[in-house]
Scaffold this motif. Structure first.
Motif, PDB file in Angstrom:
ATOM      1  N   SER A 272      11.652   3.780  16.284  1.00  0.00           N
ATOM      2  CA  SER A 272      12.045   4.114  17.655  1.00  0.00           C
ATOM      3  C   SER A 272      10.967   4.892  18.390  1.00  0.00           C
ATOM      4  O   SER A 272      10.686   4.633  19.566  1.00  0.00           O
ATOM      5  CB  SER A 272      13.350   4.913  17.639  1.00  0.00           C
ATOM      6  OG  SER A 272      14.419   4.109  17.187  1.00  0.00           O
TER       7      SER A 272
ATOM      8  N   MET B 293       8.040   2.640  19.415  1.00  0.00           N
ATOM      9  CA  MET B 293       8.417   1.804  20.551  1.00  0.00           C
ATOM     10  C   MET B 293       8.393   2.606  21.845  1.00  0.00           C
ATOM     11  O   MET B 293       7.903   2.135  22.878  1.00  0.00           O
ATOM     12  CB  MET B 293       9.795   1.185  20.312  1.00  0.00           C
ATOM     13  CG  MET B 293       9.811   0.119  19.225  1.00  0.00           C
ATOM     14  SD  MET B 293      11.363  -0.798  19.121  1.00  0.00           S
ATOM     15  CE  MET B 293      12.437   0.413  18.346  1.00  0.00           C
ATOM     16  N   GLN B 294       8.923   3.828  21.798  1.00  0.00           N
ATOM     17  CA  GLN B 294       8.935   4.672  22.989  1.00  0.00           C
ATOM     18  C   GLN B 294       7.519   5.020  23.433  1.00  0.00           C
ATOM     19  O   GLN B 294       7.218   5.044  24.631  1.00  0.00           O
ATOM     20  CB  GLN B 294       9.736   5.942  22.701  1.00  0.00           C
ATOM     21  CG  GLN B 294      11.231   5.700  22.532  1.00  0.00           C
ATOM     22  CD  GLN B 294      11.959   6.895  21.933  1.00  0.00           C
ATOM     23  OE1 GLN B 294      11.391   7.970  21.742  1.00  0.00           O
ATOM     24  NE2 GLN B 294      13.239   6.716  21.632  1.00  0.00           N
TER      25      GLN B 294
ATOM     26  N   THR C 145       5.824   1.961  25.041  1.00  0.00           N
ATOM     27  CA  THR C 145       6.402   1.773  26.373  1.00  0.00           C
ATOM     28  C   THR C 145       5.813   2.765  27.359  1.00  0.00           C
ATOM     29  O   THR C 145       5.382   2.393  28.466  1.00  0.00           O
ATOM     30  CB  THR C 145       7.935   1.930  26.327  1.00  0.00           C
ATOM     31  OG1 THR C 145       8.485   0.984  25.406  1.00  0.00           O
ATOM     32  CG2 THR C 145       8.552   1.696  27.702  1.00  0.00           C
TER      33      THR C 145
ATOM     34  N   ALA D 295      21.016  -1.179  20.145  1.00  0.00           N
ATOM     35  CA  ALA D 295      20.242  -0.202  20.915  1.00  0.00           C
ATOM     36  C   ALA D 295      18.788  -0.190  20.438  1.00  0.00           C
ATOM     37  O   ALA D 295      17.854  -0.071  21.246  1.00  0.00           O
ATOM     38  CB  ALA D 295      20.866   1.187  20.784  1.00  0.00           C
ATOM     39  N   PHE D 296      18.602  -0.319  19.130  1.00  0.00           N
ATOM     40  CA  PHE D 296      17.256  -0.406  18.562  1.00  0.00           C
ATOM     41  C   PHE D 296      16.544  -1.643  19.102  1.00  0.00           C
ATOM     42  O   PHE D 296      15.367  -1.585  19.500  1.00  0.00           O
ATOM     43  CB  PHE D 296      17.356  -0.463  17.031  1.00  0.00           C
ATOM     44  CG  PHE D 296      16.044  -0.518  16.306  1.00  0.00           C
ATOM     45  CD1 PHE D 296      15.397   0.648  15.928  1.00  0.00           C
ATOM     46  CD2 PHE D 296      15.451  -1.737  15.984  1.00  0.00           C
ATOM     47  CE1 PHE D 296      14.178   0.603  15.244  1.00  0.00           C
ATOM     48  CE2 PHE D 296      14.245  -1.793  15.304  1.00  0.00           C
ATOM     49  CZ  PHE D 296      13.608  -0.617  14.932  1.00  0.00           C
ATOM     50  N   GLN D 297      17.237  -2.761  19.129  1.00  0.00           N
ATOM     51  CA  GLN D 297      16.654  -3.997  19.653  1.00  0.00           C
ATOM     52  C   GLN D 297      16.319  -3.872  21.139  1.00  0.00           C
ATOM     53  O   GLN D 297      15.294  -4.376  21.604  1.00  0.00           O
ATOM     54  CB  GLN D 297      17.608  -5.169  19.426  1.00  0.00           C
ATOM     55  CG  GLN D 297      17.846  -5.523  17.974  1.00  0.00           C
ATOM     56  CD  GLN D 297      16.590  -6.016  17.286  1.00  0.00           C
ATOM     57  OE1 GLN D 297      15.813  -6.767  17.861  1.00  0.00           O
ATOM     58  NE2 GLN D 297      16.374  -5.581  16.052  1.00  0.00           N
ATOM     59  N   ASP D 298      17.188  -3.188  21.892  1.00  0.00           N
ATOM     60  CA  ASP D 298      16.937  -3.005  23.320  1.00  0.00           C
ATOM     61  C   ASP D 298      15.668  -2.189  23.566  1.00  0.00           C
ATOM     62  O   ASP D 298      14.928  -2.462  24.512  1.00  0.00           O
ATOM     63  CB  ASP D 298      18.134  -2.315  23.990  1.00  0.00           C
ATOM     64  CG  ASP D 298      19.317  -3.250  24.166  1.00  0.00           C
ATOM     65  OD1 ASP D 298      19.121  -4.474  24.091  1.00  0.00           O
ATOM     66  OD2 ASP D 298      20.438  -2.749  24.390  1.00  0.00           O
ATOM     67  N   ARG D 299      15.424  -1.195  22.714  1.00  0.00           N
ATOM     68  CA  ARG D 299      14.200  -0.413  22.855  1.00  0.00           C
ATOM     69  C   ARG D 299      12.971  -1.294  22.616  1.00  0.00           C
ATOM     70  O   ARG D 299      11.938  -1.121  23.256  1.00  0.00           O
ATOM     71  CB  ARG D 299      14.214   0.782  21.893  1.00  0.00           C
ATOM     72  CG  ARG D 299      15.133   1.914  22.326  1.00  0.00           C
ATOM     73  CD  ARG D 299      14.928   3.163  21.497  1.00  0.00           C
ATOM     74  NE  ARG D 299      15.431   3.021  20.135  1.00  0.00           N
ATOM     75  CZ  ARG D 299      16.686   3.242  19.763  1.00  0.00           C
ATOM     76  NH1 ARG D 299      17.585   3.632  20.670  1.00  0.00           N
ATOM     77  NH2 ARG D 299      17.062   3.109  18.510  1.00  0.00           N
TER      78      ARG D 299
ATOM     79  N   GLU E 138      12.410  -3.403  25.743  1.00  0.00           N
ATOM     80  CA  GLU E 138      11.818  -2.565  26.779  1.00  0.00           C
ATOM     81  C   GLU E 138      10.313  -2.396  26.537  1.00  0.00           C
ATOM     82  O   GLU E 138       9.512  -2.424  27.474  1.00  0.00           O
ATOM     83  CB  GLU E 138      12.511  -1.200  26.784  1.00  0.00           C
ATOM     84  CG  GLU E 138      12.072  -0.280  27.913  1.00  0.00           C
ATOM     85  CD  GLU E 138      12.812   1.036  27.912  1.00  0.00           C
ATOM     86  OE1 GLU E 138      12.656   1.799  28.887  1.00  0.00           O
ATOM     87  OE2 GLU E 138      13.544   1.324  26.928  1.00  0.00           O
ATOM     88  N   MET E 139       9.944  -2.240  25.266  1.00  0.00           N
ATOM     89  CA  MET E 139       8.527  -2.115  24.911  1.00  0.00           C
ATOM     90  C   MET E 139       7.763  -3.390  25.265  1.00  0.00           C
ATOM     91  O   MET E 139       6.689  -3.337  25.888  1.00  0.00           O
ATOM     92  CB  MET E 139       8.398  -1.823  23.415  1.00  0.00           C
ATOM     93  CG  MET E 139       6.978  -1.812  22.888  1.00  0.00           C
ATOM     94  SD  MET E 139       6.928  -1.684  21.081  1.00  0.00           S
ATOM     95  CE  MET E 139       7.582  -3.303  20.611  1.00  0.00           C
TER      96      MET E 139
ATOM     97  N   SER F 158       7.232  -3.756  28.960  1.00  0.00           N
ATOM     98  CA  SER F 158       6.228  -2.847  29.529  1.00  0.00           C
ATOM     99  C   SER F 158       4.833  -3.454  29.435  1.00  0.00           C
ATOM    100  O   SER F 158       3.968  -3.170  30.275  1.00  0.00           O
ATOM    101  CB  SER F 158       6.271  -1.483  28.814  1.00  0.00           C
ATOM    102  OG  SER F 158       5.740  -1.557  27.499  1.00  0.00           O
TER     103      SER F 158
END
Length: 260
Positions: free
Chosen positions: A31, A34-35, A38, A81-85, A88-89, A92
């Motif tokens: 996580s 990925m953050q 992004t 939620a993990f997949q959504d992050r 999002e990455m 970006s």
């Protein structure tokens, strides 16, 4: 550039080099990674100092997929939620105004393959391996890579890759139109930088528009996509860079683009 835990960044001329540095885990994405990716690509979106980005991995892998240990034991909501992050990455990078060149130094598997597919161009080491091995976990790719591979290679090859989980070599990727250039491991970064620097010398607004038109036009009808081409061309013609490019051509000199 912000300090990161799992990313190393360096600006060389107008090129930002981003190195994923989680070597002990083969750069597997959790996580935080990925953050950070992004945030990194969002921060460079409007940068005037950066005109191209090189993305690579440290050690033996570009990115060996998701960190399975992180999502082991998650409930369905947490897993999605993990997949959504992850999505999002990828967005970006896809939506970044700068051209992004992946320097794939080793394994690019699962989410790592999808990360390379989110980039605009791929330069691969002869040791690179690409694959979607999620079937071996009883899963399917969730970061958009399956549909990209299907559109790139066609449904039959996509089914073979995804259903068997087998890996593609760099040379196969080059032959099939996935990889732009192949280099020996010791020359990978130099080869990628040469390509990125070539992109960085072009008119920034035109490169940004080209990325947008190609990415979005492939899912539109031919007539619609061509209409977008003409509309964006008309807008670019009014820019200072376009007038500079035209004048420089007439005067037989190198254009000096400023991104306006």
């Amino acid at each position: 550039m912000t300090d990161f835990t799992f990313l190393q960044t360096q600006i060389i001329g107008n090129v930002l080099v981003v190195t994923i540095s989680r070597e002990a885990k083969l750069n597997a994405m959790n996580s935080l990674l990925m953050q950070e990716l992004t945030a990194c690509f969002r921060s460079v979106h409007d940068s005037l100092d950066v005109r191209a980005v090189v993305l690579t991995g440290k050690g033996k892998a570009f990115m060996a997929g998701a960190d399975i240990e992180e999502y082991n034991g998650l409930d369905a909501g947490q897993f999605f939620a993990f997949q959504d992050r992850g999505r999002e990455m990828y967005r970006s990078i896809e939506n970044c105004a700068k051209p992004v060149v992946a320097a794939v130094n080793g394994y690019a598997l699962g989410g790592g393959f999808e990360l390379a597919l989110a980039c605009d161009l791929i330069v691969a080491s002869t040791k690179a391996k690409f694959g979607l091995p999620e079937v071996n976990l009883g899963l399917v790719p969730g970061g958009g890579g399956l549909q990209k591979v299907s559109r790139l290679f066609g449904p039959y090859i996509a089914k073979e890759l995804a259903m068997t989980g087998r890996f593609l070599t760099a040379n196969e990727g080059k032959e099939w139109g996935l990889v732009n250039r192949v280099a020996e491991p010791e020359e990978l970064l130099n080869a990628t930088m040469a390509l990125a620097q070539e992109l960085a010398q072009k008119a920034p607004l035109a490169v940004q528009v080209l990325k947008k038109l190609i990415n979005e036009g492939r899912d539109a009808s031919l007539e619609t996509a061509q209409a977008y081409d003409r509309a964006f061309l008309a807008n670019l013609f009014r820019t200072e860079d376009a007038q500079e490019g035209i004048t420089a051509f007439v005067e037989k000199r190198e254009a000096r683009f400023i991104g306006k």
